[in-house]
Design a protein around this motif. Sequence first.
Motif, short mmCIF file in Angstrom:
data_model
loop_
_atom_site.label_atom_id
_atom_site.label_comp_id
_atom_site.label_asym_id
_atom_site.label_seq_id
_atom_site.Cartn_x
_atom_site.Cartn_y
_atom_site.Cartn_z
N ARG A 1 1.99 0.69 -4.59
CA ARG A 1 3.41 1.05 -4.62
C ARG A 1 4.19 -0.21 -5.02
O ARG A 1 4.16 -1.22 -4.30
N ILE A 2 4.86 -0.16 -6.16
CA ILE A 2 5.55 -1.34 -6.72
C ILE A 2 7.05 -1.08 -6.72
O ILE A 2 7.53 -0.04 -7.18
N THR A 3 7.78 -2.05 -6.17
CA THR A 3 9.24 -1.99 -6.22
C THR A 3 9.75 -3.25 -6.92
O THR A 3 9.40 -4.37 -6.52
N PRO B 1 0.84 -1.21 0.00
CA PRO B 1 0.00 0.00 0.00
C PRO B 1 0.87 1.25 0.00
O PRO B 1 2.00 1.25 0.50
N GLY B 2 0.34 2.31 -0.53
CA GLY B 2 1.08 3.56 -0.57
C GLY B 2 0.78 4.33 -1.84
O GLY B 2 -0.11 3.95 -2.64
N LEU B 3 1.52 5.40 -2.05
CA LEU B 3 1.34 6.23 -3.24
C LEU B 3 1.65 5.42 -4.48
O LEU B 3 2.73 4.82 -4.57
#
Length: 513
Positions: free
Chosen positions: A63-65, A26-28
Motif C-alpha cells: 500500500r503506497i501513499t 502492508p495492506g491491499l
Amino acid sequence: MFASIQSAALTGVTGSLIHVEADVSPGLPSMTMVGYLTSQVKEAQERVRSALRNTGIRLEPRRITLNLSPADLRKEGTAFDLPIALALLTAYGLLPPEAGQGILALGELSLNGELKPVSGVLPVAVLAAKRGLRACMVPEENRKEGEMAGEIPVIGVESLSQAIAYLKGEWKPADMQENLCGLTQYRSAACPDFANLHGQESVKRAAEVAVSGFHNFLMIGPPGSGKSAIARCIPGILPRMTMEESLEISAVYSVAGLLSAKRPLIGDRPFRAPHHTISPQALAGGGRVPKPGEVSLAHRGVLFLDELPEFGRSVLEILRQPMEDRKIQISRTEGKMEFPADFMLVAAMNACRCGYYPDLGRCTCTIGDIRRYLGKISQPLLDRIEICVETSMVRYEDLENADREESTAEIRKRVEQVRLIQSERYQESPYRFNSDLDVEGIRRYCELGSAEKEMMEAVYRRMRLSARAYHRILKVARTIADMEGEKRILCRHLSEAVCYRSVDRKYWSQEVL
C-alpha cells in the motif's frame, strides 16, 4: 517505511520548495497520490511504475501513499517524476535513507527510464542555493542551465538508473566548470548600426535620451521615414547587462521553456517585436498554466510595437499596468501569479491610415478617419510614454552625404556613462534608472530652482498636463541633465523634455480628436 525527497514547484518565476513524501505499508496493493495535484502530476505514477520496471527494479506489492507537501500549493507539470521515483525507492529500502537528504531533484521520466528535460530549472537551482541544499539533480540536458545559478553543485543524469547509481555512491559525474563571463559579454553584431542610418538627427538624439534613462519612446511619421530601422538599432546602445540582470532574464526564459541548451544564460538584452495581431493573452502571459507573455520576455530589454494603432485596443490597454508597476499579475482560480515586466516600450506609428497626415497635399484620409485612427491610442497610455518624436522623410542630401554618421559603439559609450551616473546616484535606493523614480524619488532627485519652477508652472497650465505627464517630463529632464554632466536640472533640460511631450499634443489635440 517513510521517505522524503525535496523538489520544487514554480509560481510565476519563483520557486517553492516541495517535499515529496512516500509511505509504504502492508495492506491491499495500491498507490494513492495526494497534495493538490493536476492530472499531469497524477499520471506520474504510471510513468514511474513503467520506468522502474524497465530499469530492472521490481517493487513488492504494498500500500503506497504519496504526498506532495505543502498540500495547499497547486502542483503542475511532469518534473515531479524523478523525486517520486527516488522517494519510492528510499521508502522500499532500495536506497540509503541519507542518500537523498539535501538534494533537490526534478525531471520527467520516459517509460524506459530515461530522463527528459523540463522547464524552469534555473529558478529552481537558485531556490536550492538559497535554501542551503547541498546539490540539485536534474536531467543532463538541463545541467548547464542549472549551473548558471553558480552557487550549488548541479548533477546532470541521463536516466533513472544513473540517478540511483549516484545516490548509492557507485557513479559520480565529471566536474565541469562553466565560463559565465564569456556568456555575458555584450554582442552587438546582430543589431543594425546607427552609422548606416542617414538623417533623422533629432530622432537619434531622442532615442539616445530614451535609452540613457530607460524611458518609453514613441515615433510618429510617414511610411519610409526610418522608424522601424531606428527601433531595431536601439538594442545595440542599451547598457551592458550585469550578471544579476542576466540571471533575471534567463529565469523568465527558463520558465517559458525558451532557453537554449547550448547557451543557457542570456547575454543580450531582449528585443521583442510581436505582430499587431497578437492576442491579449500572448502579450500579457497566461493560459491554463500561466506562462510569461511578451511583456515579461522583454524584461530588462525592449518591447517594440510597430504600427501601434493596428494593435487591438484591449491589447494596448494591458500595457498600462506593467508600464507603471514594472510587473504583471495574472489571476487564475488557483491564485495569482506575478511575472516581471520591466521593459522599455518603443513604438512606431503613422499619423493616419494612409500615413501622410498632416501633409494635406498627400493625405487622402478624412478628418473622421484620422480621429478614429488616432483615437485607438488612449490618453492614459500616452501619458506613460515619456518621449514622443516626429520623423520626417529622409532628404536626398542626407542620403548622399559623405560624412560619417555616429556608430552604435560611440553612442553606447555615452549611454553607459550616463548609466554609471545613475548607478552611483541610486546606489542606496530602490531605483536603477531615472524612469524608475516615483513621486518621492522625483521630489528628492529632480529638485528645481526658482526659474525652473516658474517655467514648469507655465508649461503645466498651458499644456494642461496631467500629474503623471508632469512627473515624466521631470524624469526625462533629469536624464538630459545627466547626459550633460549637470547635477541640477536647468531650464534648457526642461525645454528639451517638454518638446518630447508637445509632439503627442500636436496629433491628439482637440482640433484633431
